[in-house]
Design an enzyme around this catalytic site. Structure first.
Site, PDB file in Angstrom:
ATOM      1  N   GLU A   1      35.896  47.666  35.397  1.00 41.91           N
ATOM      2  CA  GLU A   1      34.847  46.788  34.867  1.00 41.91           C
ATOM      3  C   GLU A   1      33.503  47.005  35.588  1.00 41.91           C
ATOM      4  O   GLU A   1      32.906  46.073  36.134  1.00 41.91           O
ATOM      5  CB  GLU A   1      35.289  45.329  34.950  1.00 41.91           C
ATOM      6  N   VAL A   2      33.039  48.228  35.565  1.00 45.26           N
ATOM      7  CA  VAL A   2      31.766  48.568  36.211  1.00 45.26           C
ATOM      8  C   VAL A   2      30.646  48.208  35.234  1.00 45.26           C
ATOM      9  O   VAL A   2      30.028  49.065  34.602  1.00 45.26           O
ATOM     10  CB  VAL A   2      31.728  50.058  36.610  1.00 45.26           C
TER      11      VAL A   2
END
Length: 505
Positions: A149-150
């Site tokens: 979840e960058v």
């Protein structure tokens, strides 16, 4: 133990970024994890790790000491649980980037979740964190470097300029940072293999993945917490990763913390279905394709969110899921084993209201939290919204003007004081139980989120009744639990800004 599980490694995830347990509680539950079929732990320390030097400001108020980390590792070895530390190195960096000293390393200046991959200082920071963690986990076979979840990657000014070059892409940017971090791990700690969450890799074109060199450096952990997990889609994804050159693959399910950010009780059936689907996926590919499975137990969705289900609340779900994985399915053998290990007379996957939560460590908290979650709010709402005397003779209009028919005081006040007395004593018991397992800030947070709002409504109603009836103020209204009154403590001002677990500054 049966050898029917398709997963060689069955890893229990301990998410310490919310309500981290005291080491004394870990000493009680590690034997249970082993008995249920776990053989490893994935410990996500976040701000509970005792960072030193210029990283010391990352520590939470109650961070474990180095000696406590060594004690945790000793306890794990005693119960044949291999420890895999998890350190976020790209996304979910809030516990680092919230601090002013590191804010300049954010990808987007406003958001503290993602690290700027262009800054040399970013990699130096990650390298220092990795080395400190590995110093206390010398010999660890795996280090999980996160990278899930960058969010907002490529949206920083430096990234925007870099992406203007036609040969560049967000996927290349992600792979470049991932490769740099993994290379640092392997250079400094050559016997340690980096694990990485797979979501940022799923949509990367095969040729780009192959050319990047990343498949030779890391092991992807394919995570999916849904009860309706797409088995066929997972098989195709595994085939893609193998084609790209990843020599190993792992899976990740969830036993709690994945069905709602403020969840207090664990929907066991959801998690059981999730694990049954993962079994189907593992059985649909050649044996050994998935080396292990991480049973995640999220305590917060991220560093700034509310607490999910407390660890003791999720233990029955963990037990059922571990045994289901071990036995290759859910049946009477699983039920019998879980009932025996948890001290439960009859396993019930759906009934939260049933009295008696078992005899496992922390079972008293499960029982108390269940009663609060199921009955506290509903009992207060029933009084405020459904009691005809309250709604008809002491509505918000009457309460603001402190006007009431005297006879109605006699109908309403006893019930209000009775509820305050019942829940005040009950919460005393809950608070004591929580303090045995958790640190004070976690106890305060859970009570403030889940208990105080309802009790404040009751106390407010009781106070309005006294004023409307012309009764003198309760002399002991400010004392804890008098007539059930529960003093709602305010956050001490001197704690604002200190980097403890739920500090959002």
């Amino acid at each position: 133990m049966s050898g029917s599980s398709p997963f060689k490694m069955r890893v229990v995830h301990l998410d310490l970024k919310g309500a981290p347990p005291r080491v004394s509680y870990l000493s009680e539950i590690f034997p249970l994890f082993h008995a249920l079929g776990a053989n490893a732990l994935l410990i996500e320390y976040e701000d509970m790790f005792p960072y030193e030097g210029h990283l010391k400001l990352l520590r939470a108020k109650h961070a474990y000491s180095p000696s406590e980390i060594r004690e945790i590792l000793h306890l794990a070895r005693q119960h044949a649980l291999e420890v895999i530390p998890l350190l976020q190195t790209f996304g979910h960096m809030e516990f680092v980037l919230k601090h002013e000293a590191f804010a300049h390393l954010r990808e987007v200046a406003l958001f503290p979740n993602t690290l700027n991959p262009h800054e040399e200082e970013s990699l130096a920071l990650i390298g220092a964190m990795v080395d400190q963690v590995m110093e206390l986990h010398c010999g660890a076979r795996w280090l999980h470097i996160g990278c899930d979840e960058v969010y907002y990657l490529g949206e920083g000014e430096t990234s925007r300029q870099w992406l203007q070059q036609p040969q560049n892409s967000k996927a290349k940017l992600c792979l470049s940072h991932l490769k740099a971090v993994a290379s640092h791990v392997l250079t400094r700690h050559p016997s340690t293999t980096p694990l990485v969450w797979d979501d940022m890799l799923r949509d990367v074109p095969e040729d780009l993945l192959q050319e990047s060199g990343v498949p030779q450096l890391v092991v992807p952990v394919l995570w999916d917490y849904g009860a309706d997990l797409d088995v066929h889609g997972k098989v195709l994804l595994m085939e893609k990763f193998q084609k790209c050159g990843f020599p190993q693959l792992w899976a990740a399910s969830a036993f709690k913390g994945a069905t709602g950010a403020p969840q207090t009780l664990t929907p066991i059936q959801h998690h059981l279905r999730n694990h049954l689907q993962w079994l189907r996926a593992a059985q649909a590919v050649p044996a050994g394709t998935l080396q292990g499975i991480v049973l995640t137990g999220w305590q917060r969705y991220d560093h700034f969110s509310v607490l999910c289900e407390l660890l003791p609340v999720g233990i029955p779900s963990l037990a059922i899921c571990l045994q289901t994985l071990l036995q290759g399915g859910f049946g009477e053998e699983v039920k019998d084993k879980v009932e025996s290990c948890l001290g439960v007379a009859s396993l019930d996957l759906t009934d939260f209201t049933r009295e008696g939560a078992g005899s496992f460590p922390g079972s008293d908290i499960l029982d108390l939290v269940t009663q609060v979650s199921v009955h506290l709010r509903s009992s207060v709402e029933a009084l405020l919204d459904s009691n005809r005397c309250v709604t008809g003779w002491f509505s918000p209009y009457h309460r603001r003007r402190k006007v009431i028919h005297p006879v109605m005081v006699q109908h309403i006040q006893p019930e209000v004081l009775s509820l305050l007395g019942h829940w005040g004593l009950f919460v005393q018991e809950l608070e004591a139980a929580l303090n045995r397992i958790f640190y004070p800030d976690a106890v305060e947070e859970w009570l403030e989120e889940n208990v105080h709002p309802s009790l404040q409504k009751l106390q407010s109603l009781a106070g309005d009744l006294r004023e409307a009836a012309g009764q003198p103020p309760d002399d002991q209204a400010g004392s804890p639990r008098t007539h059930g009154d529960l003093t709602i403590r305010q956050e001490p001002q001197e704690r604002v800004g200190t980097p403890h677990n739920h500090d959002l500054t």
